[in-house]
Design an enzyme around this catalytic site. Sequence first.
Site, PDB file in Angstrom:
ATOM      1  N   ASP A   1      -7.300  -5.677   4.424  1.00  0.00           N
ATOM      2  CA  ASP A   1      -6.525  -4.425   4.438  1.00  0.00           C
ATOM      3  C   ASP A   1      -6.443  -3.897   5.858  1.00  0.00           C
ATOM      4  OD1 ASP A   1      -5.362  -1.974   3.851  1.00  0.00           O
ATOM      5  OD2 ASP A   1      -7.086  -1.196   2.727  1.00  0.00           O
ATOM      6  N   GLY A   2      -5.203  -3.821   6.367  1.00  0.00           N
ATOM      7  CA  GLY A   2      -4.977  -3.167   7.656  1.00  0.00           C
ATOM      8  C   GLY A   2      -4.267  -4.051   8.655  1.00  0.00           C
ATOM      9  N   GLY A   3      -3.067  -3.634   9.035  1.00  0.00           N
ATOM     10  CA  GLY A   3      -2.338  -4.330  10.103  1.00  0.00           C
ATOM     11  C   GLY A   3      -1.790  -5.686   9.703  1.00  0.00           C
TER      12      GLY A   3
ATOM     13  N   MET B   1      -8.298   9.064  -0.142  1.00  0.00           N
ATOM     14  CA  MET B   1      -9.096   9.520   1.013  1.00  0.00           C
ATOM     15  C   MET B   1      -9.504  10.968   0.803  1.00  0.00           C
ATOM     16  SD  MET B   1      -6.912   7.963   4.174  1.00  0.00           S
ATOM     17  CE  MET B   1      -6.149   6.328   4.070  1.00  0.00           C
TER      18      MET B   1
ATOM     19  N   HIS C   1      -1.514  -1.249  -4.024  1.00  0.00           N
ATOM     20  CA  HIS C   1      -2.753  -0.776  -3.426  1.00  0.00           C
ATOM     21  C   HIS C   1      -2.636   0.742  -3.243  1.00  0.00           C
ATOM     22  CE1 HIS C   1      -6.386  -1.362  -0.920  1.00  0.00           C
ATOM     23  NE2 HIS C   1      -5.877  -0.456  -0.105  1.00  0.00           N
TER      24      HIS C   1
ATOM     25  N   SER D   1       0.843  -1.193   0.000  1.00  0.00           N
ATOM     26  CA  SER D   1       0.000   0.000   0.000  1.00  0.00           C
ATOM     27  C   SER D   1       0.877   1.241   0.000  1.00  0.00           C
ATOM     28  CB  SER D   1      -0.908   0.006   1.237  1.00  0.00           C
ATOM     29  OG  SER D   1      -1.567   1.248   1.320  1.00  0.00           O
TER      30      SER D   1
ATOM     31  N   GLY E   1      -2.391   4.278   8.018  1.00  0.00           N
ATOM     32  CA  GLY E   1      -1.566   3.081   8.053  1.00  0.00           C
ATOM     33  C   GLY E   1      -1.040   2.860   9.462  1.00  0.00           C
ATOM     34  N   GLY E   2      -0.466   1.689   9.670  1.00  0.00           N
ATOM     35  CA  GLY E   2       0.249   1.431  10.914  1.00  0.00           C
ATOM     36  C   GLY E   2      -0.602   1.095  12.124  1.00  0.00           C
TER      37      GLY E   2
ATOM     38  N   MET F   1     -11.722   5.661  -0.189  1.00  0.00           N
ATOM     39  CA  MET F   1     -12.363   5.979   1.088  1.00  0.00           C
ATOM     40  C   MET F   1     -12.918   7.386   0.957  1.00  0.00           C
ATOM     41  SD  MET F   1      -9.420   4.188   3.342  1.00  0.00           S
ATOM     42  CE  MET F   1      -8.397   4.128   1.882  1.00  0.00           C
TER      43      MET F   1
ATOM     44  N   MET G   1     -12.016  -4.632   5.660  1.00  0.00           N
ATOM     45  CA  MET G   1     -11.075  -3.824   6.442  1.00  0.00           C
ATOM     46  C   MET G   1     -10.781  -4.528   7.762  1.00  0.00           C
ATOM     47  SD  MET G   1     -10.309  -1.234   4.615  1.00  0.00           S
ATOM     48  CE  MET G   1      -9.183  -0.557   5.841  1.00  0.00           C
TER      49      MET G   1
ATOM     50  N   GLY H   1      -8.377   4.887   7.324  1.00  0.00           N
ATOM     51  CA  GLY H   1      -7.927   6.268   7.503  1.00  0.00           C
ATOM     52  C   GLY H   1      -6.428   6.431   7.648  1.00  0.00           C
TER      53      GLY H   1
ATOM     54  N   ASP I   1      -4.540   4.115  -1.874  1.00  0.00           N
ATOM     55  CA  ASP I   1      -5.604   4.588  -0.981  1.00  0.00           C
ATOM     56  C   ASP I   1      -5.971   6.033  -1.260  1.00  0.00           C
ATOM     57  OD1 ASP I   1      -6.111   2.345   0.805  1.00  0.00           O
ATOM     58  OD2 ASP I   1      -4.073   2.670   1.555  1.00  0.00           O
TER      59      ASP I   1
ATOM     60  N   GLY J   1       0.884  -2.195   4.102  1.00  0.00           N
ATOM     61  CA  GLY J   1       1.470  -0.860   4.037  1.00  0.00           C
ATOM     62  C   GLY J   1       2.751  -0.790   4.839  1.00  0.00           C
ATOM     63  N   SER J   2       2.606  -0.534   6.138  1.00  0.00           N
ATOM     64  CA  SER J   2       3.802  -0.301   6.945  1.00  0.00           C
ATOM     65  C   SER J   2       4.686  -1.541   7.051  1.00  0.00           C
ATOM     66  CB  SER J   2       3.415   0.210   8.334  1.00  0.00           C
ATOM     67  OG  SER J   2       2.345  -0.511   8.856  1.00  0.00           O
TER      68      SER J   2
ATOM     69  N   HIS K   1      -8.412   1.955  -3.833  1.00  0.00           N
ATOM     70  CA  HIS K   1      -9.352   1.825  -2.714  1.00  0.00           C
ATOM     71  C   HIS K   1      -9.835   3.224  -2.355  1.00  0.00           C
ATOM     72  CE1 HIS K   1      -9.675   0.825   1.900  1.00  0.00           C
ATOM     73  NE2 HIS K   1     -10.854   1.075   1.352  1.00  0.00           N
TER      74      HIS K   1
HETATM   75  C1  DX5 Z   1      -6.052   2.191   5.766  1.00  0.00           C
HETATM   76  C2  DX5 Z   1      -5.716   1.880   4.338  1.00  0.00           C
HETATM   77  C3  DX5 Z   1      -4.706   0.815   4.196  1.00  0.00           C
HETATM   78  C4  DX5 Z   1      -3.349   1.117   4.778  1.00  0.00           C
HETATM   79  C5  DX5 Z   1      -2.901  -0.120   5.493  1.00  0.00           C
HETATM   80  O1  DX5 Z   1      -7.165   2.998   5.814  1.00  0.00           O
HETATM   81  O2  DX5 Z   1      -6.868   1.499   3.620  1.00  0.00           O
HETATM   82  O3  DX5 Z   1      -4.572   0.385   2.849  1.00  0.00           O
HETATM   83  O4  DX5 Z   1      -2.379   1.457   3.826  1.00  0.00           O
HETATM   84  O5  DX5 Z   1      -1.726   0.158   6.159  1.00  0.00           O
HETATM   85  P1  DX5 Z   1      -1.077  -0.890   7.161  1.00  0.00           P
HETATM   86  O6  DX5 Z   1      -0.736  -2.113   6.359  1.00  0.00           O
HETATM   87  O7  DX5 Z   1       0.129  -0.167   7.677  1.00  0.00           O
HETATM   88  O8  DX5 Z   1      -2.091  -1.181   8.237  1.00  0.00           O
HETATM   89 ZN    ZN Z   2      -6.619   0.509   1.610  1.00  0.00          ZN
END
Ligand code: DX5
Ligand code: ZN
Length: 230
Positions: free
Chosen positions: A188-190, A45, A41, A16, A160-161, A77, A153, A158, A43, A210-211, A75
Site C-alpha cells: 500500500d502506497g505509491g 484514519m 481498499h 483505494s 495518498g499520492g 490507521m 506499507m 496518512g 482507509d 489510490g491516486s 485498513h
Molecule cells: C495511505 C493509505 C493508502 C493510500 C494510498 O496512508 O493507506 O491506502 O490510499 O494512496 P496512493 O496509492 O496514492 O499512494
Molecule cells: Zn491503506
Amino acid sequence: MLDLRQKPDRPLVAPSVLSADFGAMARDAADAVAAGGDLLHVDVMDGHFVPNLTFGADMIRGLRKHLPGVYLDVHLMVDRPQDYVATFADAGANGFTFHIEVCDPYRTRGVEAAYLIDDIAKAGMLPGLCINPRTPTAWIEPLLDKLDLALVMSVQPGHGGQAFMPEVVDKARRLRDLGGDRLRVEMDGGLDPQTCVEPVRAGVDVLVAGSSVFKADDRAAVIRAMQQTP
Ligand code: DX5
Ligand code: ZN
C-alpha cells in the site's frame, strides 16, 4: 464476492477510495470497480495514529449499500482498533487490517494483537496486520499463522499520492516465504504499473492503488496493467 483466502492467479488490484471524490463517493467507487478493480481498499484514519482524519463505520455502511457484491478491505490507521470490530463487521467490512505499532503484548498501552485477531475472525471478517515502512517483519512473524493478510506499507501512512519506497520490497518477500500460499501479501502506497513490478516479483498479490487509479484518465488501463504485471 471475492474469496481473498484463495490464492489468486494474478495480482489483485484494490483501488483505494481515499483518492476518490468524497463528494461523490458511491459513484466514484462504483466507477473504479467497473474499471476492473478486484476489491476496494478503505482507509480509516483517526487523527491520532496518523494526523489525517477520514471516515468511520457509516462510510463502510454506505459503500456496502451501494456496492453489495464488492469486497471491502478496511485498513485501520487508528490507535484503538479494538473499538471498531463489532461496528465495522455490522457495517459490512470484509477485511479488517490494523497496525502492529498500536499493539502491546503486555497490554499496558495497547491491545494484544493475538486476541484482536481472534475477535476479528469471530466477527466474520478476515484479519490482517499492517507494518509501517520502518517496522520490521519480526513484529508480526509470530502471528502469521493466525492471519489471512499481511499489509506492508510502502509510504508513511496518512496520505495518498506519496512516492513509493522500494526498500520495503524485501519485507514482502520474506512474508511471502514465511506465510506460504494461504497468506495474502498486500502492499500500500505509491503503487502504479511501474512501481508494482518488483513487489509482484517478490510475491505481493494484493496491490492497493489510490491516486494512480483515481487520478488516471483511463482507470481501466491502469488497473489492467497492474493486474497483468509480468
Ligand atoms: C495511505 C493509505 C493508502 C493510500 C494510498 O496512508 O493507506 O491506502 O490510499 O494512496 P496512493 O496509492 O496514492 O499512494
Ligand atoms: Zn491503506
